[in-house]
Design an enzyme around this catalytic site. Sequence first.
Site, short mmCIF file in Angstrom:
data_model
loop_
_atom_site.label_atom_id
_atom_site.label_comp_id
_atom_site.label_asym_id
_atom_site.label_seq_id
_atom_site.Cartn_x
_atom_site.Cartn_y
_atom_site.Cartn_z
N GLU A 44 48.98 -120.79 67.37
CA GLU A 44 47.94 -119.78 67.57
C GLU A 44 48.45 -118.81 68.64
OE1 GLU A 44 43.24 -119.30 68.91
OE2 GLU A 44 44.14 -121.30 68.78
N ARG A 271 51.82 -135.92 70.46
CA ARG A 271 52.28 -134.75 71.19
C ARG A 271 53.14 -135.19 72.37
NH1 ARG A 271 47.81 -131.62 74.49
NH2 ARG A 271 49.67 -131.09 75.68
N LYS A 281 47.64 -125.21 77.31
CA LYS A 281 47.61 -123.75 77.40
C LYS A 281 46.52 -123.29 78.36
CE LYS A 281 49.44 -122.04 73.01
NZ LYS A 281 49.08 -121.33 71.76
#
Length: 567
Positions: A44, A271, A281
């Site tokens: 994104e 992850r 983020k």
Amino acid sequence: MNEQKHSADVKPEETLPNFVLELVEQEVAAGKNGGRVMTRFPPEPNGYLHIGHAKSICLNFGIASRFPGAVCNLRFDDTNPSTEEGEFVRSIQEDVRWLGFDWESRMYFASDYFEKLYDFALELIEAGKAYVDSQTVEEMRHGRGSFYAPGRVSPYRDRPVAENRDLLQRMRTGEFADGAHVLRAKIDMQASNQNLRDPVLYRIKREHHHRTGDAWCIYPMYDFAHGYSDAIEGVTHSICTLEFENHRPLYDWFLDQIPFDPRPRQIEFARLNLTYTVLSKRKLQVLVQNRHVSGWDDPRMPTLAGLRRRGYPPEAIRAFCDRIGVSKRNSFVDVTLLEHAVREDLNVRCPRALGVLRPLRVVIENFPEGQQESFEAPWHPEDATRGARTLPFSRFLYIDRDDFAETPPKGWFRLSPGTEVRLRYACIIKCEQAIKNADGEVIELRCTWDPTSRGGNPSDGRKVKGTLHWVSEAHSLEAEVRLYERLFKSERPGEEGDDFLTDLNPASCEIVRGARVETALAGARCGDRFQFERIGYFCVDRDANADGLVFNRTIGLRDSWAAKQGK
């Protein structure tokens, strides 16, 4: 403590299994999808990529590289215009290329499919699988229930198909205010998986989109757009991180309603969690916005832009990602594994150079003023093909202030009054006297050199244990050196409290001005890497210009963090 087992058990030379690759290999061998493989990396564009994304990039592009005809797409999931910017799109492309991967002509955007996604929404309405809900956000949130309580059916759930179609079309044309209506899937408000409790597919959002401008005022939700975007492109394996595991039933439900061939399969992996690092983020954005760092590419940041500016080689990051493997188990990886991969790569890659960070003047009293000697030094001690450069030697030199002790501790092999040391590649010198200023600070050393010790080997065979780096005063360049440490002082920032910022390392950056480096570095350009002998690995920063060199310390020659932390 079980979480730590993953990092503690991995040796730097080992490579852990990759269950995703093994699964794809099995499907290809079984002839699924005709042996065809297509993956995608779907960021994104709402921030810069970080080292955690590198694991996903290496996994997706790496799998595609293993099979004949396989490809990996780059697709931007740009369905939330309020957080997305063209700057992030550009930085992501640069980062993926820098890591060494090429999507060729296959760069896509979810916004490429807005019209198709809208048509799919109409198909769901016609099939009685979607409806326009006019409840408030709070009413919908309350109606979804919780882990312990089932959801409550919306009073608008049984609207007629024609009314739903009409409302969605009017939503698109901008007739309604933001938040007045949403389009929801009609699945199961009693489902134990809350993602299946009539999730929102579209919301009204009057935001300027970085690609479509103001053409749309309704935008699809990620869960709705993602699976269909995969299917439109022909993706066979939709590889994502473990937090999307509970979303997989919803991913499959959408594909059940509008069949595709090939049908993408969602596979989840753990992850990357890295010690002494934050890989969120949202948290990285806090660091940037609150100016705890100079920007997304601050060399202390775990962003790929920051690591690149610091001097990390992409080859080292790829090697690190290979070694840590891919599993279904959440765990923490010790940051020293990444640092080891960087040192290992730079040791082979970097030419050597001499640099003095905190210069202390040395006067060679028995060397004639105005005279010059020269010594040859290899650019790399293990690779003669790289050639050599000349080191000028004169009466006035610099050594590092840390390499002199007026009262040396036990085991001191560097310079002190009355002792000898070897100057790297040059000769042996002896300290005769330390000159001090009015405050008692040593400002200059008076030394003598042994002309019979050219190259550092005395003709009489005497043993000299210490070897120092040095530069000639008249034949060196002034430079600014930025010494970077880990950005956080805690192994798991924020774990002991709510605010991860309390774990920031106040000594994460030290700027040293007035350092001196050998003149052979005069032509160094932004991004060039060197090993400053006895100090560490350094990279020329973009701030370097005709007025002076600027170096970032990429990493020290060895791990000194544990010693500094008293471990």
